[in-house]
Every structure is written in C-alpha cells, then in structure tokens.
Scaffold this motif. Structure first.
Motif, PDB file in Angstrom:
ATOM      1  N   ARG A 283      14.807 137.385  69.909  1.00 14.94           N
ATOM      2  CA  ARG A 283      15.575 137.908  71.314  1.00 14.94           C
ATOM      3  C   ARG A 283      16.926 138.946  71.136  1.00 14.94           C
ATOM      4  NH1 ARG A 283      18.686 135.309  75.316  1.00 14.94           N
ATOM      5  NH2 ARG A 283      18.034 135.794  77.445  1.00 14.94           N
ATOM      6  N   ASP A 284      17.694 138.230  70.059  1.00 17.75           N
ATOM      7  CA  ASP A 284      18.940 138.991  69.828  1.00 17.75           C
ATOM      8  C   ASP A 284      19.086 138.955  68.143  1.00 17.75           C
ATOM      9  OD1 ASP A 284      21.606 139.731  69.373  1.00 17.75           O
ATOM     10  OD2 ASP A 284      22.266 138.655  70.958  1.00 17.75           O
ATOM     11  N   LYS A 285      19.059 140.136  67.647  1.00 15.40           N
ATOM     12  CA  LYS A 285      18.915 140.063  66.191  1.00 15.40           C
ATOM     13  C   LYS A 285      20.167 139.860  65.587  1.00 15.40           C
ATOM     14  CE  LYS A 285      15.303 143.463  65.702  1.00 15.40           C
ATOM     15  NZ  LYS A 285      14.653 144.475  65.161  1.00 15.40           N
ATOM     16  N   LYS A 286      21.406 139.718  66.324  1.00 17.85           N
ATOM     17  CA  LYS A 286      22.820 139.115  65.878  1.00 17.85           C
ATOM     18  C   LYS A 286      22.830 137.761  65.777  1.00 17.85           C
ATOM     19  CE  LYS A 286      24.828 143.501  67.334  1.00 17.85           C
ATOM     20  NZ  LYS A 286      25.858 144.149  68.230  1.00 17.85           N
ATOM     21  N   LYS A 287      21.860 136.984  66.400  1.00 16.90           N
ATOM     22  CA  LYS A 287      22.048 135.626  66.550  1.00 16.90           C
ATOM     23  C   LYS A 287      20.925 134.814  65.784  1.00 16.90           C
ATOM     24  CE  LYS A 287      23.910 135.424  71.298  1.00 16.90           C
ATOM     25  NZ  LYS A 287      23.591 134.889  72.616  1.00 16.90           N
ATOM     26  N   ASN A 288      21.491 133.495  65.153  1.00 12.25           N
ATOM     27  CA  ASN A 288      20.595 132.899  64.314  1.00 12.25           C
ATOM     28  C   ASN A 288      19.366 132.399  65.419  1.00 12.25           C
ATOM     29  OD1 ASN A 288      22.195 132.672  62.023  1.00 12.25           O
ATOM     30  ND2 ASN A 288      23.061 131.060  62.761  1.00 12.25           N
ATOM     31  N   SER A 289      18.046 132.580  64.705  1.00 13.50           N
ATOM     32  CA  SER A 289      17.022 132.196  65.295  1.00 13.50           C
ATOM     33  C   SER A 289      16.094 131.069  64.761  1.00 13.50           C
ATOM     34  CB  SER A 289      16.009 133.454  65.542  1.00 13.50           C
ATOM     35  OG  SER A 289      16.543 134.167  66.420  1.00 13.50           O
ATOM     36  N   LYS A 290      15.442 130.187  65.281  1.00 12.05           N
ATOM     37  CA  LYS A 290      14.718 129.144  64.778  1.00 12.05           C
ATOM     38  C   LYS A 290      13.608 128.481  65.539  1.00 12.05           C
ATOM     39  CE  LYS A 290      16.569 125.141  65.170  1.00 12.05           C
ATOM     40  NZ  LYS A 290      17.249 123.740  64.688  1.00 12.05           N
ATOM     41  N   VAL A 291      12.304 128.467  64.790  1.00  9.59           N
ATOM     42  CA  VAL A 291      11.219 127.859  65.244  1.00  9.59           C
ATOM     43  C   VAL A 291      10.868 126.607  64.564  1.00  9.59           C
ATOM     44  CG1 VAL A 291       8.609 128.401  65.332  1.00  9.59           C
ATOM     45  CG2 VAL A 291      10.199 130.363  65.686  1.00  9.59           C
ATOM     46  N   SER A 292      10.864 125.538  65.476  1.00  6.49           N
ATOM     47  CA  SER A 292      10.840 124.204  64.746  1.00  6.49           C
ATOM     48  C   SER A 292       9.283 123.685  65.238  1.00  6.49           C
ATOM     49  CB  SER A 292      11.745 123.483  65.042  1.00  6.49           C
ATOM     50  OG  SER A 292      12.993 123.780  64.598  1.00  6.49           O
ATOM     51  N   LEU A 293       8.429 122.979  64.601  1.00  7.38           N
ATOM     52  CA  LEU A 293       7.416 122.140  64.572  1.00  7.38           C
ATOM     53  C   LEU A 293       7.427 120.927  64.371  1.00  7.38           C
ATOM     54  CD1 LEU A 293       4.621 124.876  63.631  1.00  7.38           C
ATOM     55  CD2 LEU A 293       5.876 124.914  65.949  1.00  7.38           C
TER      56      LEU A 293
ATOM     57  N   VAL B  64       7.209 121.811  70.005  1.00  7.08           N
ATOM     58  CA  VAL B  64       7.508 123.219  69.702  1.00  7.08           C
ATOM     59  C   VAL B  64       8.757 123.617  70.282  1.00  7.08           C
ATOM     60  CG1 VAL B  64       6.784 125.689  69.602  1.00  7.08           C
ATOM     61  CG2 VAL B  64       4.931 123.801  69.739  1.00  7.08           C
ATOM     62  N   THR B  65       9.624 123.867  69.190  1.00 11.05           N
ATOM     63  CA  THR B  65      10.969 124.288  69.781  1.00 11.05           C
ATOM     64  C   THR B  65      11.473 125.794  69.395  1.00 11.05           C
ATOM     65  OG1 THR B  65      11.814 121.912  69.687  1.00 11.05           O
ATOM     66  CG2 THR B  65      13.526 123.461  69.749  1.00 11.05           C
ATOM     67  N   LEU B  66      11.992 126.788  70.113  1.00 15.25           N
ATOM     68  CA  LEU B  66      12.264 127.895  69.977  1.00 15.25           C
ATOM     69  C   LEU B  66      13.571 128.216  70.446  1.00 15.25           C
ATOM     70  CD1 LEU B  66       9.072 129.765  71.312  1.00 15.25           C
ATOM     71  CD2 LEU B  66       9.283 128.681  69.374  1.00 15.25           C
ATOM     72  N   GLU B  67      14.376 128.855  69.577  1.00 18.20           N
ATOM     73  CA  GLU B  67      15.837 129.127  69.799  1.00 18.20           C
ATOM     74  C   GLU B  67      15.854 130.799  69.453  1.00 18.20           C
ATOM     75  OE1 GLU B  67      18.586 126.905  67.718  1.00 18.20           O
ATOM     76  OE2 GLU B  67      17.725 125.203  68.149  1.00 18.20           O
ATOM     77  N   ASN B  68      16.127 131.477  70.562  1.00 13.68           N
ATOM     78  CA  ASN B  68      16.555 132.805  70.317  1.00 13.68           C
ATOM     79  C   ASN B  68      15.124 133.572  69.988  1.00 13.68           C
ATOM     80  OD1 ASN B  68      18.024 135.370  70.726  1.00 13.68           O
ATOM     81  ND2 ASN B  68      18.389 135.317  68.390  1.00 13.68           N
ATOM     82  N   ILE B  69      14.062 133.212  70.680  1.00 15.78           N
ATOM     83  CA  ILE B  69      12.756 133.848  70.230  1.00 15.78           C
ATOM     84  C   ILE B  69      12.210 134.368  71.367  1.00 15.78           C
ATOM     85  CG2 ILE B  69      10.375 133.315  69.306  1.00 15.78           C
ATOM     86  CD1 ILE B  69      12.113 133.060  67.260  1.00 15.78           C
ATOM     87  N   GLY B  70      11.886 135.698  71.458  1.00 19.90           N
ATOM     88  CA  GLY B  70      11.239 136.325  72.585  1.00 19.90           C
ATOM     89  C   GLY B  70      12.115 136.268  73.768  1.00 19.90           C
TER      90      GLY B  70
ATOM     91  N   PHE C 161      12.806 133.607  75.263  1.00 17.51           N
ATOM     92  CA  PHE C 161      13.731 132.461  75.327  1.00 17.51           C
ATOM     93  C   PHE C 161      14.529 132.147  74.502  1.00 17.51           C
ATOM     94  CE2 PHE C 161       8.622 131.935  75.103  1.00 17.51           C
ATOM     95  CZ  PHE C 161       8.541 131.592  76.604  1.00 17.51           C
ATOM     96  N   GLU C 162      15.716 131.999  75.269  1.00 12.12           N
ATOM     97  CA  GLU C 162      17.089 131.580  74.520  1.00 12.12           C
ATOM     98  C   GLU C 162      16.939 130.048  73.854  1.00 12.12           C
ATOM     99  OE1 GLU C 162      21.900 131.313  75.475  1.00 12.12           O
ATOM    100  OE2 GLU C 162      20.449 132.130  76.958  1.00 12.12           O
ATOM    101  N   ASN C 163      16.572 129.019  74.685  1.00 10.38           N
ATOM    102  CA  ASN C 163      16.006 128.012  74.307  1.00 10.38           C
ATOM    103  C   ASN C 163      14.777 127.245  74.870  1.00 10.38           C
ATOM    104  OD1 ASN C 163      18.381 126.816  72.367  1.00 10.38           O
ATOM    105  ND2 ASN C 163      19.497 127.785  74.053  1.00 10.38           N
ATOM    106  N   LEU C 164      13.919 126.910  74.356  1.00 13.21           N
ATOM    107  CA  LEU C 164      12.660 126.277  74.761  1.00 13.21           C
ATOM    108  C   LEU C 164      11.854 125.080  73.947  1.00 13.21           C
ATOM    109  CD1 LEU C 164      10.303 126.807  76.662  1.00 13.21           C
ATOM    110  CD2 LEU C 164       9.259 128.038  75.231  1.00 13.21           C
ATOM    111  N   SER C 165      11.633 123.981  74.694  1.00  9.82           N
ATOM    112  CA  SER C 165      11.063 122.832  73.961  1.00  9.82           C
ATOM    113  C   SER C 165      10.009 122.492  74.732  1.00  9.82           C
ATOM    114  CB  SER C 165      12.149 121.722  73.934  1.00  9.82           C
ATOM    115  OG  SER C 165      11.794 120.561  73.216  1.00  9.82           O
TER     116      SER C 165
END
Length: 634
Positions: free
Chosen positions: A619-629, A560-566, A568-572
């Motif tokens: 996390r920041d609505k001005k940045k791109n966000s991504k959830v990868s499974l 599970v990879t999160l970018e700009n979610i909650g 977490f700026e980056n979480l794998s």
C-alpha cells in the motif's frame, strides 16, 4: 560467483569458489577483490597460476551465526565477493552453509598415495574418507614441515603446496587427522616407498670400538630380556592349556575375527507401509538394481569408460594406468569428471552417446527384483540409471519420462498424482539432457529454483525408498539441492554395505535428510532384499483393516492479518467460525480488496518463490508490510 564446493563446511575449511572476473591474472585478482563469508573477511588465493576464476578460500572462525548453534546444524550464511573499484557493493552467493561440528576428535587413516600433478602442488590421498568436520583438523607434514597452503579438500584427497625447502623428488610424509596420526612414508620419484632407516656415517677406529662395546652391551641386555619373556610365555602356555582342558567344549560359535553379518529388519516400518498403501511412496533406483540385470555398477562403468576412452585415443596408455589406479583407490567420480571434461566437440559427445547406448540399451531385461517392484504402489520413480528397465516394468511412454530440465512438468505430475519416471542424469533418447559426470549434474541443478522446489515438495509430501544405491550415491544426488532443515516424513534406504565405514555416513543421511538407512550384507542372490520386498508387497496388498493406516492431518486457516497491503492499512479476518465444514465468501464491490486478500494468502504460502511479486501488493512502499496466517490442525 557461479559455484562453491563443498556447499557446506565448518570453520577453518578450505573451499573452492568459481567466479567470473574480468581481471588480468591472479595478482590483479588479489589486489582488486575482497571476499566476505558470514559477514567476516575471508582469506583467498588462486589455485592455478594462470587461472583467475578458480580460487581457494578459508572459512573464517568467527562468523555471524546464532549464539548457541546445535552440533550438526547447517546454518546458511552469505558469501559476498566485493570489487573494491565498484561502489555498488558485492555479488552475493547464498547457497553456502556453515556446518556446526558434532565433536569428532579424529579418525584413523593412512596415506594411500601421493601425486605431483603440476609444479609444487601435490595430491595426498588417504586410505579412507575423512569426515567433513575433520577437514580443518588435518595437517600434512613433508620432511617434518607442516603444509601452509591447501588448495583443495575432498573426502579422501587434499591438494597442497609443498613447503619451502622440501625437495620435490623425495621426502618423508605423514599427517595428523585430529588426534590421530598416520604412519610416516617415504616418497621417491613419483611413488611411495617403504620407510627405511637413515644411513649412518662410518665411525673412526676409536669411535668404532666404543660403539661396538656399547652395541654388545645392548645385545646382552636384549638377549636377557628375550629369555625372560620366553620363559614367562612358556609358563603362560602351560597354564592356559591346563585351564582349557578343564573347560567343556562349546558346541558351536563363530570365529572371533568373523565380520558381523547384517540383515534387513524383519518388521516393516509402519510409515513405509502406510505410504505405499496411500500411493505416496517414491522409488529411487540406483545402479545396484540394474546390476541384477547384468548392467555395470558405477565403478565397473567407469572402468569400461576408461577402456573406451583409450580405444578411441582420447587418453594415452600411461593416463589410462593412472586413472585405473585412481579408480581402485575409490576415486571413480573424479576420474569420470576428468574424462568427460576432455570431450569438448560435438563429434566426441556423439561417440560417447553411442557408447552409452551400446552399454545400457542393447542387452538388458528386467530382473526378478524389478518384477517385485511392479506390484508395489509407487507413485513415481527416480533413477540415476541410463537403461530403460523401469520404463519396461511400468510400461510408460516417453511423455511420462522427465529430466531435471522438465521442472514444470514434474511439478504438474506430482501435484496431479500421475506416475512418472525422473531420470536424474538425463535420458539417452534426448542427447542434450545426458550427464555422465557428477559435476555435470551439480551444474544442472545449481540455481535451478524450480527443481529445488520440486525436491522440497517431494520430500515433504512423499516417502522415498532408496534401492540399489550406495551411501555415496545418495549423498551425491542430494548435494546441491536446497532442502528444509526439518522433515515431517522419514525416508528409507536399503543399502548393501561391507566393513564398518558406513556408519558415519548413514548417521549423516538421517540427521541431515531424514533418511533411515537399513544396512545389509550383500549375498549373490540378494535374498535379503527380495524377502523384504516380498513382505512389503504382501503388506500393501493386504486388506486395509490389517494395516495401521494413520489419519491424515488437515491444516485450515484460522486467521489472516494484513498490514499495509493493498487498500488495507490494517485488516484481520477471523476464519474460525466453529463449524466443522465452513465456506467463506468474500462479498464486495469492485476494487475493495477481495482479490488482494487472496493474493496475500498465496504470497504467504509460496514464500521465497513469490518474492519478486510481493512489491505489487504494498500500500505504501515506505512503510513496513506484513501478511500473517494462523492455522489450526485437525
């Protein structure tokens, strides 16, 4: 926009759009609005003179679609209606796909009928259906003039505007369907007439003598040719007889013009048997199944509906005759649509419901085919029928009978593996759910995202077996439902067919919906269908060691990879620890993001249905966000 018909079409096709506008008539509509299909401006025009809400549009040739589409692909494009006075943009309609042609060049059909419903508009009906991808290649000629304005297109009929300079009362008509051309027919005062030679002017005396000499010369040449052909034919017959006498007489053989008799396969599809054994097969019951209990099939029902409408004074004798002719030409659906649209008051609809109850609930018992179905391990049953034969066979209560309105309960029953019956056209016990015409069904499911989600889950997780349904009925049921373009399961349809016109439709169902059609020639006792169901019942009831049941594949989360979610700026998170049965425990203080990880996983799994809630996880609505499974399958 509220609707587009058809919901997929190739470039060059005329489609019908229904919109809700506040303009004063068609002229203001054309001045005030602009239409875009696939990012390209599209031509459109009102179909009716006093109606600014029903328009015809032409799908543009060059659309913003993938560079190398595959033949037969159905590619979604946006349809946007722009109000030129509104700076906020247009209204987008997403339920339309561009169909990539497979390369059909033409089809041999004849013009079967011509009607003049209003003004200079004419309905031209063909003797057989015209494939959708050939619609842009149809050109209709009146007195040699090609039609410039097409108002509606359908599988067998086109509504067109008569070209300028052509009389409404009489003309010659023919059509080109791709590289094929129909015969030329005469139309006179409301009906097609046999084509007759044009009258010639009376010649003068000198002209007459010259013409008589010329005619005699031609006649002499023709007589010589006929004599030569007759002599050649006589020689051929004598030679042929001599050859036949020298040949042995064959013991048996079918006549050369005998139509091929089709039978259901002797070997059962392994996937179908596996699905029944696993309790993952869903029955789709069409009107042909209920016909075994003496109930009418669709065409016969529409004929009865016509007689009822006439006896109830909803239509005149002349209208009944016209409608009856349309039904005989294969236009039962439009006739039913037209009749139902006339019933606008509560009292009229009450009379219709009483008639339906009289036809479908008062005189039917399950047939022997129904008894065979009872032994099969179906997980659910879908039907377009109004009767209660399936309820009687499976002994279910009204709590397990659903309609397209009951989407929450449908999804719940499907996920809990509880048997249910879905009545696609409603149940007569709940009058507000009853739908008779196809347009009512299409309106009920259009925009019903939960029902589309249910159908997607059904097609993905179950195997459908269609019994007693026609190819047209199956396509009508699936039309308007958004389904994935790739299928992990094969579905099966046992369809009674006649002639050879079924092949193209069967191929379409397999290519577009993953439905494998098994055609068979119908017999009075439907022995082929009964034998097939007997074999299937025996295979399902056999010990599992004799049935090839495949192992079910299981997908597990690998990463599970999160970018700009909650938080977490980056979480794998690496969840592939190498253990066959591994539990993963999230441990941490309040507010550090444990629930956020679970919500992000749920968001990625749910897809478009969860889109309204996606913004809450940013996390920041001005940045791109991504959830990868990432997953692994074992």
């Amino acid at each position: 926009m509220t609707e587009i018909k058809p919901r997929e079409a190739p470039s060059g096709t005329v489609i019908q759009l229904t919109i809700q506008s506040a303009v004063n008539g068609p002229d203001e509509l054309k001045k005030r609005y602009r239409l875009s299909i696939g990012g390209v401006s599209a031509r459109f025009y009102p179909i009716y003179n006093n109606d600014a809400e029903t328009i015809a549009a032409i799908v543009p040739d060059k659309l913003n679609i993938p560079a190398n589409p595959k033949p037969g692909d159905s590619i979604p494009v946006e349809v946007v209606f722009f109000d030129l006075r509104n700076e906020d943009g247009g209204i987008t309609y997403n339920q339309f796909n561009v169909l990539v042609p497979t390369g059909l060049t033409g089809k041999e059909v004849e013009i079967d009928g011509v009607r003049n419903p209003t003004g200079r508009d004419f309905d031209v009906t063909f003797s057989d259906y015209v494939p959708l991808e050939l619609w842009p290649k149809v050109t209709i000629y009146f007195d040699g003039k090609a039609v410039e304005k097409i108002l509606k297109m359908d599988e067998r009929s086109f509504t067109v505007e008569l070209p300028d300079g052509v009389s409404q009362s009489s003309f010659k008509i023919f059509a080109r369907v791709g590289d094929k051309e129909t015969s030329t027919r005469n139309y006179e005062f409301g009906a097609l007439k046999p084509l007759t030679a044009d009258p010639s002017p009376t010649p003068t005396s000198a002209e007459g003598e010259a013409k008589e000499f010329s005619n005699n010369r031609i006649l002499f040449i023709l007589l010589g040719l006929v004599s030569l052909i007759a002599a050649s034919l006589m020689v051929f017959i004598i030679y042929r007889r001599a050859r036949l006498k020298s040949r042995p007489v064959p013991t048996a053989g079918p006549p050369e013009d005998e139509v091929e008799e089709l039978h259901l396969p002797k070997e059962l599809p392994v996937d179908l048997v596996n699905a029944c054994v696993a309790g993952e097969c869903v029955l789709y019951a069409g009107s042909g199944l209920s016909a075994q209990s003496g109930l009418p099939v669709w065409k016969d029902f529409v004929v009865g509906l016509l007689k009822w409408a006439r006896s109830s004074n909803f239509i005149t004798d002349i209208e009944e005759a016209h409608y009856q002719a349309d039904v005989e030409r294969g236009q039962a659906d439009p006739v039913a649509d037209s009749l139902v649209s006339r019933l606008t008051t509560d009292s009229q609809r009450e009379l219709l419901n009483a008639y339906l109850q009289k036809v479908f609930l008062s005189r039917s018992n399950p047939s022997s085919l129904h008894s065979q179905l009872e032994a099969l391990n179906f997980s659910a049953a879908l039907t377009t029928n109004f009767d209660n034969l399936l309820e009687s066979v499976y002994r279910v209560t009204s709590d397990d009978v659903f309609t397209p309105r009951d989407t929450d309960r449908l999804l719940s029953a499907l996920t809990r593996r509880r048997f249910f019956i879905l009545k696609l056209y409603g149940t007569l016990e709940r009058k507000d759910t009853v739908m008779v015409a196809s347009y009512q069904y299409e309106e009920a499911i259009t925009g019903n995202n939960l029902f589309s989600q249910f159908m997607q889950t059904l097609f993905f997780s179950r195997t459908l077996l269609f019994l007693g349904a026609s190819l047209e009925g199956i396509e009508a049921y699936l039309r308007g439902i958004t389904l994935p373009k790739s299928f992990v399961r094969t579905h099966y349809a046992l369809v009674a067919v006649t002639g050879g016109a079924w092949r193209a439709k069967a191929e379409l169902l397999e290519r577009r919906y993953g439905i494998k059609v098994f055609p068979y020639t119908p017999k009075d006792n439907f022995s082929d269908l009964s034998d097939f169901l007997t074999k299937l019942t025996d295979a399902v009831a056999a010990p599992q060691s004799t049935v090839a049941i495949g192992e079910r594949k299981v997908s597990k989360l690998k990463r599970v990879t999160l970018e700009n979610i909650g938080p977490f700026e980056n979480l794998s998170l690496d969840l592939d620890l190498g253990f066959e049965h591994a539990w993963h425990i999230f441990l941490g203080d309040n507010g550090v993001g444990k629930s956020t990880v679970l919500k992000a996983i749920a968001l990625a799994l749910c897809g478009q249905e969860a889109r309204p809630y996606a913004g809450r996880l940013l996390r920041d609505k001005k940045k791109n966000s991504k959830v990868s499974l990432a997953k692994k399958t074992s």
